[in-house]
Design a protein around this motif. Structure first.
Motif, PDB file in Angstrom:
ATOM      1  N   UNK A 252     -25.071  70.784  44.772  1.00 33.73           N
ATOM      2  CA  UNK A 252     -24.819  72.124  44.251  1.00 33.73           C
ATOM      3  C   UNK A 252     -23.357  72.502  44.135  1.00 33.73           C
ATOM      4  N   UNK A 253     -22.425  71.588  44.442  1.00 39.91           N
ATOM      5  CA  UNK A 253     -20.982  71.882  44.375  1.00 39.91           C
ATOM      6  C   UNK A 253     -20.349  70.933  43.357  1.00 39.91           C
ATOM      7  N   UNK A 254     -19.497  71.474  42.496  1.00 35.01           N
ATOM      8  CA  UNK A 254     -18.813  70.666  41.497  1.00 35.01           C
ATOM      9  C   UNK A 254     -17.567  70.027  42.117  1.00 35.01           C
ATOM     10  N   UNK A 255     -17.447  68.699  41.928  1.00 33.39           N
ATOM     11  CA  UNK A 255     -16.304  67.960  42.449  1.00 33.39           C
ATOM     12  C   UNK A 255     -15.625  67.203  41.311  1.00 33.39           C
ATOM     13  N   UNK A 256     -14.266  67.111  41.403  1.00 33.01           N
ATOM     14  CA  UNK A 256     -13.516  66.206  40.550  1.00 33.01           C
ATOM     15  C   UNK A 256     -13.361  64.898  41.310  1.00 33.01           C
ATOM     16  N   UNK A 257     -13.805  63.781  40.699  1.00 36.99           N
ATOM     17  CA  UNK A 257     -13.856  62.489  41.370  1.00 36.99           C
ATOM     18  C   UNK A 257     -12.788  61.578  40.770  1.00 36.99           C
ATOM     19  N   UNK A 258     -11.939  61.007  41.635  1.00 37.84           N
ATOM     20  CA  UNK A 258     -10.862  60.110  41.204  1.00 37.84           C
ATOM     21  C   UNK A 258     -10.994  58.792  41.959  1.00 37.84           C
ATOM     22  N   UNK A 259     -11.558  57.738  41.321  1.00 36.63           N
ATOM     23  CA  UNK A 259     -11.677  56.435  41.997  1.00 36.63           C
ATOM     24  C   UNK A 259     -10.439  55.555  41.758  1.00 36.63           C
ATOM     25  N   UNK A 260     -10.046  54.760  42.759  1.00 29.67           N
ATOM     26  CA  UNK A 260      -8.957  53.782  42.645  1.00 29.67           C
ATOM     27  C   UNK A 260      -9.415  52.500  43.334  1.00 29.67           C
ATOM     28  N   UNK A 261      -9.086  51.380  42.723  1.00 29.49           N
ATOM     29  CA  UNK A 261      -9.490  50.096  43.288  1.00 29.49           C
ATOM     30  C   UNK A 261      -8.514  49.661  44.376  1.00 29.49           C
ATOM     31  N   UNK A 262      -9.074  49.191  45.483  1.00 33.60           N
ATOM     32  CA  UNK A 262      -8.300  48.543  46.545  1.00 33.60           C
ATOM     33  C   UNK A 262      -8.712  47.071  46.518  1.00 33.60           C
ATOM     34  N   UNK A 263      -7.991  46.293  45.692  1.00 35.91           N
ATOM     35  CA  UNK A 263      -8.424  44.907  45.412  1.00 35.91           C
ATOM     36  C   UNK A 263      -8.346  44.013  46.630  1.00 35.91           C
ATOM     37  N   UNK A 264      -7.467  44.339  47.560  1.00 37.59           N
ATOM     38  CA  UNK A 264      -7.345  43.506  48.752  1.00 37.59           C
ATOM     39  C   UNK A 264      -8.612  43.541  49.593  1.00 37.59           C
ATOM     40  N   UNK A 265      -9.365  44.604  49.478  1.00 44.42           N
ATOM     41  CA  UNK A 265     -10.614  44.730  50.238  1.00 44.42           C
ATOM     42  C   UNK A 265     -11.845  44.657  49.335  1.00 44.42           C
ATOM     43  N   UNK A 266     -11.600  44.534  48.008  1.00 42.20           N
ATOM     44  CA  UNK A 266     -12.707  44.590  47.045  1.00 42.20           C
ATOM     45  C   UNK A 266     -13.532  45.870  47.222  1.00 42.20           C
TER      46      UNK A 266
END
Length: 577
Positions: A252-266
């Protein structure tokens, strides 16, 4: 001159139409205000989102570099000459040489541990010497708890980028075909601290580290359900577009989602921010917008109230007055406190109502006069016909020597004619009218030589104050004696009863005659139910019309089949209150 109204009837009030037109004029201004506010908010929000995206990307890259740095140190450790020498020559070394090499490896592990704040423990297992060397537990012979833990983690297939044991996180690498193990434990509090630094960019924002397969590795969220919901969205392609945060609704809450890859940990480092926090700096725009909007609403309300006060209320008062006239309430006058156009309309309405009332009063008095003439005519018709028959019966009784019956008939006859010929009030108490009908039954039973009898109920429930028009029950009883027993049946019976309940008076007259067919009863019932304007000189229709005229449509006569086989007439009176 005839005035005509053009068009169909509308369901809208006049003041509603005026208010709607006013609102339509205000709509362009309000729409422009909304558009400008939305445009400003959109530009500012984009700038804030870009700032948050840059901050999250910076911290995630820093974390990724740190993890790569630790992995490189781990690989360098595996290639350390002292560790390799200890692995290849472990069983052939003298004690002092073994101790020296182990100390060299411990120093290297210590250096690795202090090289990064994310490392809490670094260790190796050397199969050749049967020992584990770590900064946490020192040098320990195998098997031991640390070796068992690392060994159980290495059994996981396929090989992950990192290993987890409960809340602990490890980097594990092997060398020399498994003869040397290197394991580094990553500080969970430090990782969590790094995530909190990212989350502190905005209040009410959270950061998690994980992916759909591994689940949530670390998160700053207190609610357990949020990270799982965020990870469930990572498969969407729109969430992997660079420089494009996406908005999603979670619980019920609107969120802005920002994903970033951490390739060292996959893994993915996901920052999600409550939309309200992003738009909080825009509160000034929102405040001005709502201020202007509220001012517009107040103007519309004030305008609507003034139109309602000056136009709608007077019109409503006039419409209600017309509705009251439709319900036959003519005792109404509309008061006008202003000297505007409605003052003239109200005065005209009052004059119309007064003239209409006078006209109806005149018409009512004419009907009453007609009713009285009908009653007089009915009395004049009853007198000769019934009188001749009664005298003949007295004559025959005297001739056969039945003096008692002749005396009783003479007494009843005198009482009967005294009632119907008495001039004076048109109404009498119900008890007198009821007794008069019983006298008439006694006379008829004597005339019919007792081959017709009647039964009646004593009326005890009817209030003594109720008055009714004269001669309303006797014509109904007379109809029974004239039409129900024409075939000379030997055991005719007449039943008379009364009932008074909830302000409603009902008199029932029934017989057991067999001359009334269903068709005749249905025809009679239809005539009684019809609001006939014709003048009936005698009979049931006359009584029915008089009752309806006196007491209204709810009163009158009804006809139906009697439970005794003959005709049943119900006389219903709803007294005026």
């Amino acid at each position: 001159m005839k005035l005509q109204s053009v068009g169909k009837a509308s369901r809208w009030y006049v003041y509603q139409k005026i208010v709607i037109v006013f609102i339509l004029f205000l709509l362009p201004l309000i729409s422009m205000n909304i558009w400008l506010n939305y445009k400003g908010m959109s530009i500012t929000k984009d700038a804030i989102l870009n700032s948050s995206l840059a901050g999250a990307s910076f911290y995630s890259k820093q974390l990724d570099k740190e993890m790569y740095f630790i992995r490189n140190l781990q690989l360098q450790l595996l290639n350390d000459k002292d560790l390799q020498k200890l692995s290849f020559r472990g069983s052939m070394l003298e004690n002092y040489e073994e101790v020296e090499l182990i100390d060299q490896v411990r120093d290297r592990l210590g250096t690795l541990t202090v090289s990064s704040e994310y490392v809490v423990n670094a260790g190796v297992y050397v199969e050749a010497v049967g020992k584990t060397i770590s900064t946490d537990s020192g040098v320990t012979n195998t098997p031991n708890e640390e070796m068992k833990l690392i060994s159980s983690l290495m059994a996981v297939t396929p090989k992950p980028s990192f290993y987890r044991s409960g809340s602990r996180i490890f980097f594990i690498e092997t060398e020399n075909n498994g003869a040397v193990w290197s394991y580094i434990e990553i500080s969970r509090p430090k990782l969590l601290e790094a995530l909190r630094e990212i989350a502190n960019l905005y209040p009410e924002s959270e950061v998690l580290l994980g992916d759909k397969e591994a689940g949530t590795v670390l998160t700053t969220a207190q609610e357990p359900g949020e990270p799982s919901s965020i990870l469930g969205l990572l498969g969407e392609e729109s969430l992997h577009k660079p420089d494009a945060p996406e908005m999603r609704k979670i619980h019920g809450v609107n969120y802005f989602i920002t994903p970033n890859d951490v390739s060292s940990l996959h893994l993915s480092l996901v920052m999600y921010v409550n939309q309200n926090e992003i738009t909080r700096p825009l509160s000034q725009f929102i405040t001005w917008f709502y201020t202007l909007f509220i001012i517009a609403i107040i103007v519309m309300v004030l305008y609507s109230f003034s139109v309602n006060l000056m136009i709608h209320r007077p019109l409503t008062k006039l419409v209600k007055a017309f509705h009251m006239i439709e319900t036959d309430n003519l005792n109404i006058m509309i008061e006008s406190k202003t000297k505007d156009e409605f003052h003239y309309v109200f005065n005209s309405f009052n004059n119309m109502a007064r003239k209409l009332k006078n006209s109806i009063q005149d018409n009512y008095e004419q009907k009453i006069a007609l009713q009285r003439s009908q009653l007089k005519q009915l009395q004049s018709q009853i007198n000769p016909h019934f009188l001749y028959n009664s005298f003949f019966n007295i004559y025959m009784m005297c001739k056969v020597g039945d003096s008692d019956s002749a005396a009783e008939l003479s007494q009843r006859l005198g009482s009967y004619y005294q009632y119907i010929t008495r001039s004076g009030a048109d109404e009498v108490t119900f008890d007198k009218e009821y007794r008069h009908a019983l006298d008439y039954c006694d006379i008829q039973c004597i005339r019919f030589s007792n081959r017709v009898r009647f039964e009646y109920e004593e009326q005890t429930e009817v209030p003594a104050t109720i008055t009714v028009p004269r001669l309303i029950i006797q014509p109904i009883v007379e109809n029974v004696f004239e039409h129900a027993f024409e075939d000379g049946m030997m055991e005719g019976k007449v039943y008379i009863g009364t009932e008074y309940r909830e302000g409603k008076l009902c008199v029932t007259v029934e017989d057991n005659g067999n001359l009334a067919t269903d068709v005749m009863i249905e025809q009679l019932s239809g005539k009684l139910a019809t609001d006939s304007k014709s003048i009936e000189n005698t009979g049931l229709i006359n009584v029915n019309n008089r009752l309806k005229l006196k007491y209204g449509p709810g009163s009158g006569l009804t006809a139906s089949r009697s439970r005794h086989g003959g005709l049943k007439i119900n006389l219903i009176i709803i007294p005026e209150t």
